[in-house]
Motif scaffolding. Structure first.
Motif, mmCIF file in Angstrom:
data_model
loop_
_atom_site.group_PDB
_atom_site.id
_atom_site.type_symbol
_atom_site.label_atom_id
_atom_site.label_comp_id
_atom_site.label_asym_id
_atom_site.label_seq_id
_atom_site.Cartn_x
_atom_site.Cartn_y
_atom_site.Cartn_z
ATOM 1 N N GLY A 232 0.794 -1.217 0.000
ATOM 2 C CA GLY A 232 0.000 0.000 0.000
ATOM 3 C C GLY A 232 0.827 1.268 0.000
ATOM 4 N N PRO A 233 0.245 2.382 -0.415
ATOM 5 C CA PRO A 233 0.997 3.638 -0.528
ATOM 6 C C PRO A 233 1.454 4.199 0.813
ATOM 7 N N LYS A 234 0.669 4.058 1.856
ATOM 8 C CA LYS A 234 1.042 4.619 3.151
ATOM 9 C C LYS A 234 2.350 4.010 3.648
ATOM 10 N N ALA A 235 2.466 2.679 3.543
ATOM 11 C CA ALA A 235 3.690 2.006 3.982
ATOM 12 C C ALA A 235 4.878 2.399 3.105
ATOM 13 N N ALA A 236 4.637 2.523 1.798
ATOM 14 C CA ALA A 236 5.722 2.892 0.885
ATOM 15 C C ALA A 236 6.219 4.305 1.175
ATOM 16 N N ILE A 237 5.322 5.219 1.451
ATOM 17 C CA ILE A 237 5.705 6.599 1.755
ATOM 18 C C ILE A 237 6.456 6.665 3.081
ATOM 19 N N ALA A 238 6.030 5.844 4.058
ATOM 20 C CA ALA A 238 6.736 5.794 5.342
ATOM 21 C C ALA A 238 8.168 5.295 5.147
ATOM 22 N N ARG A 239 8.336 4.296 4.274
ATOM 23 C CA ARG A 239 9.691 3.774 4.006
ATOM 24 C C ARG A 239 10.551 4.855 3.337
#
Length: 262
Positions: A232-239
């Motif tokens: 998901g995008p939220k996890a990718a942005i957090a990374r």
């Protein structure tokens, strides 16, 4: 009464006055009754171009799928009380209260029932009448995009909801106000920040501003997009954010410094 008015648009004050003259009663919870009426009938709220805090209403006929709809169920009293308590008896949009600002709060569905929302407590929020009417007017302005809204509003993450709405609009300009409604973020989530984060994932999104009346309005248009990343995008942005902070620490020569809470 709206049927008898024909094409004439009535303000809520005029509706209250006419109903009061017919029934002899003034406290009939007309906002709630109007929302129930919309289950089967088209009664769009239209903002008065000369007075942005005033809205008018007219009956435009049956909902296209009226024969497939069921009447709105009454919200449980316990859920109404919990909603007001959770938000501190404040409007979820503007923060005003009945005690300090003399506004009337109504229970609003974050995701409208006609777009797949429910009467469950996590879909409820208090809005002042002004913001409630403004939300109704905004959704009414985009009735032709009902299916795009229905598909995006049901998704679990703000980035997904915003992104899928932009995709479904097929290159059309989407007002910032509609983006914010679809994002459904508490504490006034920032659509501008979400656009920056989507761009960081490779999405091409244009921003434009133009004057309408006395206000400058912002719009977003999607030119191209990338597939959603695994997890998901939220996890990718957090990374990505974590990697950016690590790179800054390395540049500063403090690779092991603890992260500050944000």
């Amino acid at each position: 009464m709206l049927y008898e008015a024909g094409t004439a648009r009535l303000t809520m004050g005029e509706i209250r006055e006419r109903v009061s003259s017919l029934t002899g009663k003034s406290n009939l919870q007309l906002d709630r009754r109007l929302r129930s009426l919309r289950t089967f009938f088209l009664v769009p709220a239209v903002r008065d171009p000369h007075h942005r805090q005033r809205f008018t209403y007219a009956l435009h006929g049956w909902q296209p799928d009226a024969d497939q709809r069921t009447a709105r169920k009454t919200i449980r009293a316990s859920d109404r009380a919990l909603t007001f308590h959770t938000y501190g008896y404040r409007c979820a949009a503007c923060g005003r209260t009945p005690k300090d600002d003399h506004v009337k709060l109504v229970i609003d569905h974050k995701v409208p029932l006609e777009l797949g929302g429910t009467n469950e407590a996590d879909n409820l929020q208090p809005l002042c009448e002004e913001d409630n009417h403004a939300k109704q007017a905004l959704f009414s302005d985009h009735e032709e995009n009902t299916e795009a809204l229905r598909a995006s509003l049901s998704l679990p993450e703000a980035h997904l909801r915003i992104g899928e709405l932009l995709k479904a609009m097929n290159g059309m300009e989407v007002p910032k106000e509609l983006i914010a409604l679809v994002a459904r973020e508490e504490n006034h989530g920032d659509p501008t920040k979400r656009m920056r984060e989507l761009r960081a994932l490779g999405w091409k999104i244009r921003n434009s501003r133009r004057k309408e009346g006395r206000r400058f309005l912002s719009f977003y248009r999607l030119d191209s997009w990338e597939p959603w990343p695994p997890g998901g995008p939220k996890a990718a942005i957090a990374r990505m954010e974590h990697a950016r902070k690590q790179a800054r620490r390395l540049e500063a020569g403090t690779p092991n410094a603890p992260e500050r809470e944000t």
